[in-house]
Design an enzyme around this catalytic site. Structure first.
Site, PDB file in Angstrom:
ATOM      1  N   SER A  13       0.850  -1.192   0.000  1.00  0.00           N
ATOM      2  CA  SER A  13       0.000   0.000   0.000  1.00  0.00           C
ATOM      3  C   SER A  13       0.880   1.235   0.000  1.00  0.00           C
ATOM      4  CB  SER A  13      -0.896   0.029   1.240  1.00  0.00           C
ATOM      5  OG  SER A  13      -1.434   1.330   1.401  1.00  0.00           O
ATOM      6  N   HIS A  37      -1.128  -1.367  -4.259  1.00  0.00           N
ATOM      7  CA  HIS A  37      -2.437  -1.058  -3.681  1.00  0.00           C
ATOM      8  C   HIS A  37      -2.487   0.461  -3.459  1.00  0.00           C
ATOM      9  CE1 HIS A  37      -5.972  -2.078  -1.111  1.00  0.00           C
ATOM     10  NE2 HIS A  37      -5.563  -1.073  -0.356  1.00  0.00           N
ATOM     11  N   ASP A  39      -4.575   3.522  -2.085  1.00  0.00           N
ATOM     12  CA  ASP A  39      -5.683   3.875  -1.192  1.00  0.00           C
ATOM     13  C   ASP A  39      -6.189   5.277  -1.496  1.00  0.00           C
ATOM     14  OD1 ASP A  39      -6.062   1.610   0.612  1.00  0.00           O
ATOM     15  OD2 ASP A  39      -4.005   2.013   1.243  1.00  0.00           O
ATOM     16  N   MET A  41      -8.919   8.054  -0.652  1.00  0.00           N
ATOM     17  CA  MET A  41      -9.849   8.458   0.417  1.00  0.00           C
ATOM     18  C   MET A  41     -10.321   9.887   0.163  1.00  0.00           C
ATOM     19  SD  MET A  41      -7.903   6.997   3.775  1.00  0.00           S
ATOM     20  CE  MET A  41      -6.870   5.528   3.718  1.00  0.00           C
ATOM     21  N   HIS A  70      -8.097   1.021  -4.197  1.00  0.00           N
ATOM     22  CA  HIS A  70      -9.058   0.775  -3.122  1.00  0.00           C
ATOM     23  C   HIS A  70      -9.767   2.094  -2.855  1.00  0.00           C
ATOM     24  CE1 HIS A  70      -9.619  -0.304   1.443  1.00  0.00           C
ATOM     25  NE2 HIS A  70     -10.775  -0.192   0.791  1.00  0.00           N
ATOM     26  N   MET A  72     -12.010   4.264  -1.044  1.00  0.00           N
ATOM     27  CA  MET A  72     -12.750   4.563   0.190  1.00  0.00           C
ATOM     28  C   MET A  72     -13.400   5.930   0.003  1.00  0.00           C
ATOM     29  SD  MET A  72      -9.829   3.049   2.701  1.00  0.00           S
ATOM     30  CE  MET A  72      -8.630   3.167   1.375  1.00  0.00           C
ATOM     31  N   MET A 141     -11.516  -6.143   5.098  1.00  0.00           N
ATOM     32  CA  MET A 141     -10.736  -5.162   5.859  1.00  0.00           C
ATOM     33  C   MET A 141     -10.490  -5.667   7.275  1.00  0.00           C
ATOM     34  SD  MET A 141     -10.999  -1.492   4.414  1.00  0.00           S
ATOM     35  CE  MET A 141      -9.412  -1.443   5.192  1.00  0.00           C
ATOM     36  N   ASP A 179      -6.664  -6.522   4.133  1.00  0.00           N
ATOM     37  CA  ASP A 179      -6.072  -5.175   4.130  1.00  0.00           C
ATOM     38  C   ASP A 179      -6.187  -4.582   5.522  1.00  0.00           C
ATOM     39  OD1 ASP A 179      -5.217  -2.622   3.568  1.00  0.00           O
ATOM     40  OD2 ASP A 179      -6.956  -2.087   2.321  1.00  0.00           O
TER      41      ASP A 179
END
Ligand code: DX5
Ligand code: ZN
Length: 232
Positions: A13, A37, A39, A41, A70, A72, A141, A179
């Site tokens: 990540s 990965h 992330d 957000m 990913h 979010m 998660m 994760d």
């Protein structure tokens, strides 16, 4: 246990990388891993803001490795297609934010993406069951989404084991990613639960030798898997 398990994949990540030197940071781990990965957000779905499409565009120009985003975010219907258009191969979203997540899965797959859905630690597998026949990956998660460097929630990983049972019963083919809080001390629990893809942020980027850190995680996962196969 399924006859053929999906291959073990370590997914660093980049949330734990130094964003001011992102291409160099990524280069320090790429020799040891098949994917990154990413992330994303938005400050709505989670109380943190990280990166968005421009960074994925730059990453795409910097590396050929598989980019797994990913998301979010509160509005994946609007933004998930952008990540595919910019060259990410895989997008994972949290389905409870959308009124019709199955149609979004289909739309994203029609655009050529690999599609995952994510479940938070306190969400049951049943929440995403109707999506399981249609996805490429289930993201379990093992921390509350929002931040790197949190502690692994062991109870959450039992959902990976439930998903393995479901996958075998329904002859489905999705991968199972875990994760949050994955490290040399916790990865074995995730392997035993049946996960095949292991996101690790701080456990990799927190080390000086990232290749060694990623290879150690992979070696542990392969060993635990081999021990499990030998015991059956
Ligand atoms: C948390 C993110 C994770 C995070 C993992 O919301 O989804 O991917 O970066 O970081 P570590 O491995 O440090 O728990
Ligand atoms: Zn993540």
């Amino acid at each position: 246990m399924a006859e053929t398990l999906p291959s073990v994949r370590i997914a660093p990540s980049i949330l734990s990388a130094d964003f001011a030197r992102l291409a160099d940071e990524v280069a320090t781990v790429l020799p040891a891993v098949p994917m990154l990965h990413v992330d994303v957000m938005d400050g709505h779905y989670v109380p943190n803001i990280t990166i968005g499409p421009p960074v994925v565009k730059s990453l795409r120009a910097a590396t050929d490795t598989l980019l797994d985003c990913h998301l979010m975010i509160a509005d994946p219907r609007t933004y998930a297609p952008q990540f595919l258009e910019l060259g990410a191969e895989s997008v994972t979203f949290h389905p409870e934010v959308d009124d019709d997540p199955l149609s979004l899965v289909h739309e994203l797959r029609e655009r050529g993406g690999l599609v995952g859905v994510a479940i938070k630690p306190d969400h049951p597998l049943a929440m995403v069951e109707e999506l399981l026949p249609h996805i490429d990956m289930l993201l379990v998660m093992t921390v509350e989404p929002g931040f790197g460097g949190q502690s692994f929630i062991a109870e959450a990983v039992t959902k990976a084991a439930e998903a393995v049972v479901w996958r075998d019963q329904h002859a489905a083919g999705f991968r199972i990613q875990v994760d949050g809080g994955i490290s040399r001390d916790t990865i074995a629990q995730a392997v035993r639960a049946g996960a095949d893809t292991f996101v690790a942020g701080s456990a990799i980027f927190g080390q000086t030798d990232r290749v060694a850190a990623a290879r150690e995680l992979e070696a542990i996962a392969l060993q635990v898997r081999a021990d499990g196969e030998a015991a059956t």
